[in-house]
Design a protein around this motif. Structure first.
Motif, PDB file in Angstrom:
ATOM      1  N   LEU A 117       2.363   1.903   6.400  1.00  0.00           N
ATOM      2  CA  LEU A 117       1.708   2.840   5.482  1.00  0.00           C
ATOM      3  C   LEU A 117       2.725   3.701   4.731  1.00  0.00           C
ATOM      4  N   LYS A 118       3.851   3.942   5.376  1.00  0.00           N
ATOM      5  CA  LYS A 118       4.861   4.816   4.769  1.00  0.00           C
ATOM      6  C   LYS A 118       5.360   4.220   3.445  1.00  0.00           C
ATOM      7  N   GLY A 119       5.317   5.039   2.395  1.00  0.00           N
ATOM      8  CA  GLY A 119       5.823   4.593   1.087  1.00  0.00           C
ATOM      9  C   GLY A 119       4.880   3.651   0.348  1.00  0.00           C
ATOM     10  N   LYS A 120       3.694   3.404   0.906  1.00  0.00           N
ATOM     11  CA  LYS A 120       2.769   2.437   0.291  1.00  0.00           C
ATOM     12  C   LYS A 120       1.744   3.133  -0.598  1.00  0.00           C
ATOM     13  N   ARG A 121       1.220   2.351  -1.553  1.00  0.00           N
ATOM     14  CA  ARG A 121       0.153   2.864  -2.419  1.00  0.00           C
ATOM     15  C   ARG A 121      -1.193   2.428  -1.846  1.00  0.00           C
ATOM     16  N   ILE A 122      -2.030   3.409  -1.546  1.00  0.00           N
ATOM     17  CA  ILE A 122      -3.312   3.130  -0.878  1.00  0.00           C
ATOM     18  C   ILE A 122      -4.465   3.511  -1.791  1.00  0.00           C
ATOM     19  N   LEU A 123      -5.385   2.569  -1.986  1.00  0.00           N
ATOM     20  CA  LEU A 123      -6.621   2.881  -2.713  1.00  0.00           C
ATOM     21  C   LEU A 123      -7.730   3.061  -1.687  1.00  0.00           C
ATOM     22  N   LEU A 124      -8.358   4.228  -1.701  1.00  0.00           N
ATOM     23  CA  LEU A 124      -9.475   4.508  -0.801  1.00  0.00           C
ATOM     24  C   LEU A 124     -10.750   4.487  -1.636  1.00  0.00           C
ATOM     25  N   VAL A 125     -11.582   3.498  -1.400  1.00  0.00           N
ATOM     26  CA  VAL A 125     -12.817   3.358  -2.172  1.00  0.00           C
ATOM     27  C   VAL A 125     -13.949   4.021  -1.397  1.00  0.00           C
ATOM     28  N   GLY A 126     -14.661   4.946  -2.063  1.00  0.00           N
ATOM     29  CA  GLY A 126     -15.716   5.700  -1.401  1.00  0.00           C
ATOM     30  C   GLY A 126     -15.253   7.128  -1.156  1.00  0.00           C
ATOM     31  N   ALA A 127     -16.195   8.053  -1.154  1.00  0.00           N
ATOM     32  CA  ALA A 127     -15.840   9.462  -0.964  1.00  0.00           C
ATOM     33  C   ALA A 127     -16.883  10.167  -0.107  1.00  0.00           C
ATOM     34  N   GLY A 128     -17.444   9.426   0.855  1.00  0.00           N
ATOM     35  CA  GLY A 128     -18.421  10.009   1.773  1.00  0.00           C
ATOM     36  C   GLY A 128     -17.709  10.588   2.995  1.00  0.00           C
ATOM     37  N   GLY A 129     -18.481  10.773   4.063  1.00  0.00           N
ATOM     38  CA  GLY A 129     -17.925  11.374   5.277  1.00  0.00           C
ATOM     39  C   GLY A 129     -16.796  10.565   5.881  1.00  0.00           C
ATOM     40  N   ALA A 130     -16.910   9.242   5.846  1.00  0.00           N
ATOM     41  CA  ALA A 130     -15.873   8.397   6.451  1.00  0.00           C
ATOM     42  C   ALA A 130     -14.560   8.533   5.685  1.00  0.00           C
ATOM     43  N   ALA A 131     -14.639   8.557   4.356  1.00  0.00           N
ATOM     44  CA  ALA A 131     -13.422   8.718   3.535  1.00  0.00           C
ATOM     45  C   ALA A 131     -12.769  10.061   3.842  1.00  0.00           C
ATOM     46  N   ARG A 132     -13.576  11.103   3.851  1.00  0.00           N
ATOM     47  CA  ARG A 132     -13.037  12.446   4.086  1.00  0.00           C
ATOM     48  C   ARG A 132     -12.327  12.528   5.442  1.00  0.00           C
ATOM     49  N   GLY A 133     -12.887  11.818   6.429  1.00  0.00           N
ATOM     50  CA  GLY A 133     -12.323  11.857   7.781  1.00  0.00           C
ATOM     51  C   GLY A 133     -10.985  11.143   7.930  1.00  0.00           C
ATOM     52  N   VAL A 134     -10.672  10.227   7.006  1.00  0.00           N
ATOM     53  CA  VAL A 134      -9.438   9.448   7.201  1.00  0.00           C
ATOM     54  C   VAL A 134      -8.269   9.943   6.350  1.00  0.00           C
ATOM     55  N   ILE A 135      -8.531  10.827   5.394  1.00  0.00           N
ATOM     56  CA  ILE A 135      -7.465  11.170   4.436  1.00  0.00           C
ATOM     57  C   ILE A 135      -6.281  11.877   5.098  1.00  0.00           C
ATOM     58  N   LEU A 136      -6.538  12.882   5.920  1.00  0.00           N
ATOM     59  CA  LEU A 136      -5.415  13.621   6.521  1.00  0.00           C
ATOM     60  C   LEU A 136      -4.526  12.700   7.382  1.00  0.00           C
ATOM     61  N   PRO A 137      -5.104  11.908   8.295  1.00  0.00           N
ATOM     62  CA  PRO A 137      -4.249  10.981   9.059  1.00  0.00           C
ATOM     63  C   PRO A 137      -3.508   9.977   8.166  1.00  0.00           C
ATOM     64  N   LEU A 138      -4.127   9.530   7.073  1.00  0.00           N
ATOM     65  CA  LEU A 138      -3.414   8.613   6.160  1.00  0.00           C
ATOM     66  C   LEU A 138      -2.233   9.335   5.511  1.00  0.00           C
ATOM     67  N   LEU A 139      -2.469  10.550   5.019  1.00  0.00           N
ATOM     68  CA  LEU A 139      -1.387  11.297   4.358  1.00  0.00           C
ATOM     69  C   LEU A 139      -0.254  11.609   5.336  1.00  0.00           C
TER      70      LEU A 139
END
Ligand code: NDP
Length: 273
Positions: A117-139
């Motif tokens: 994941l480091k240095g990679k470009r990530i597209l997150l499709v969707g902006a519901g509860g599941a998306a919100r829950g994964v953003i901090l750990p991804l960042l």
């Protein structure tokens, strides 16, 4: 024996008792884990009763994650930013701690499958509860950028703004994704539950891209089939995230990290996936 439970409505299909029973066996923990279905307006009463009877911790699934967020007396940072709680733990001083392990479950599953994941470009499709829950750990994995795209664009913009001080994150209109390139595309929409696809441009899929669908099913998911047909490098489904989030909850409760890989294998066998 220490008591744990998962609350949800409906709950009959939950794989959590199976997963945690295997974790407990694997790590020789003296605990029991069962599933409970409170009425739609009955979460607080059920949780109060569970903890009053000596319960040590619980998982929370739909539709109670926001209520569990309100119920917690203390929150981890990832739960605070997720706005939802999937794990509660009674601390030694009696305080109920709320956590959200979904995002870390996703991250651990990707890393376990050797998807860096480091240095990679990530597209997150969707902006519901599941998306919100994964953003901090991804960042936290320091990707080059996380781009959020959603059918309702304003929700993607809100998420990008909410997390802007935690890493490189932006939103993009779905109809402006054509021509952009990503290393990893994560589908966090519920479109697949009704056999639908988010309307993404075909140009996103190349032989370099890894696609991850948070949904899982006995057949290849609609999104993963679409990505495979267009020649994606790799597709992964959300079963690993489910086991991964459970492993993080188990870790919070018991202080031991179980082997998610082994349990994922057993669960796939049991579900014939
Ligand atoms: P929400 O209802 O909060 O959000 C749904 C999202 O899907 C929204 O962004 C919505 O867009 C989008 N969406 C729904 N239908 C379509 C469609 N036809 N086309 C395009 N976009 C669509 O749900 P959650 O975020 O809580 O859950 C999403 C999925 O993630 C579920 O399928 C759930 O099962 C799965 N999940 C899996 C986990 C795992 O462990 N594997 C853990 C958590 C969730 P809009 O805003 O425009 O309505």
């Amino acid at each position: 024996m220490d008591q744990y439970v998962v609350f949800g409505n409906p709950i009959t299909q939950s794989k959590s008792p199976f997963i945690h029973t295997l974790f407990a066996r694997q790590t020789a923990q003296d605990m029991v884990y069962h599933a409970e279905q409170p009425d739609r307006d009955g979460f607080t009463v059920a949780a109060d009763r569970f903890f009053a009877q000596g319960g040590r911790g619980c998982n929370i699934t739909a539709p109670f994650k926001e209520e569990a967020f309100q119920y917690a007396q203390q929150l981890t940072e990832r739960a605070r930013l997720a706005g939802a709680v999937n794990t509660l733990k009674k601390l030694d001083d009696g305080v109920i701690l709320g956590d959200n392990t979904d995002g870390e479950g996703l991250v651990q599953d990707l890393l376990q499958h050797q998807v860096p994941l480091k240095g990679k470009r990530i597209l997150l499709v969707g902006a519901g509860g599941a998306a919100r829950g994964v953003i901090l750990p991804l960042l936290a994995q320091q990707p080059a950028e996380v781009v959020v795209a959603n059918r309702t664009e304003a929700k993607a913009q809100q998420l990008a703004a909410l997390f802007s001080s935690y890493g490189t994150i932006a939103s993009q209109a779905i109809d402006e994704l054509d021509g952009l390139t990503f290393d990893i595309i994560i589908n966090s929409t519920s479109a697949g539950l009704s056999g639908q696809l988010p309307s993404l441009p075909h140009s996103l899929i190349s032989s370099q891209v890894t696609c991850y669908d948070m949904v899982y099913s006995t057949q290849t998911t609609t999104f993963n089939q679409w990505a495979k047909d267009l020649g994606a490098h790799r597709t992964l489904d959300g079963l690993g995230m489910l086991v991964g989030q459970a492993a993080e909850s188990f870790m919070l409760w018991r202080g031991l990290r179980p082997s998610a890989k082994q349990v994922q294998r057993e669960l796939r066998l049991q579900l014939q996936l």
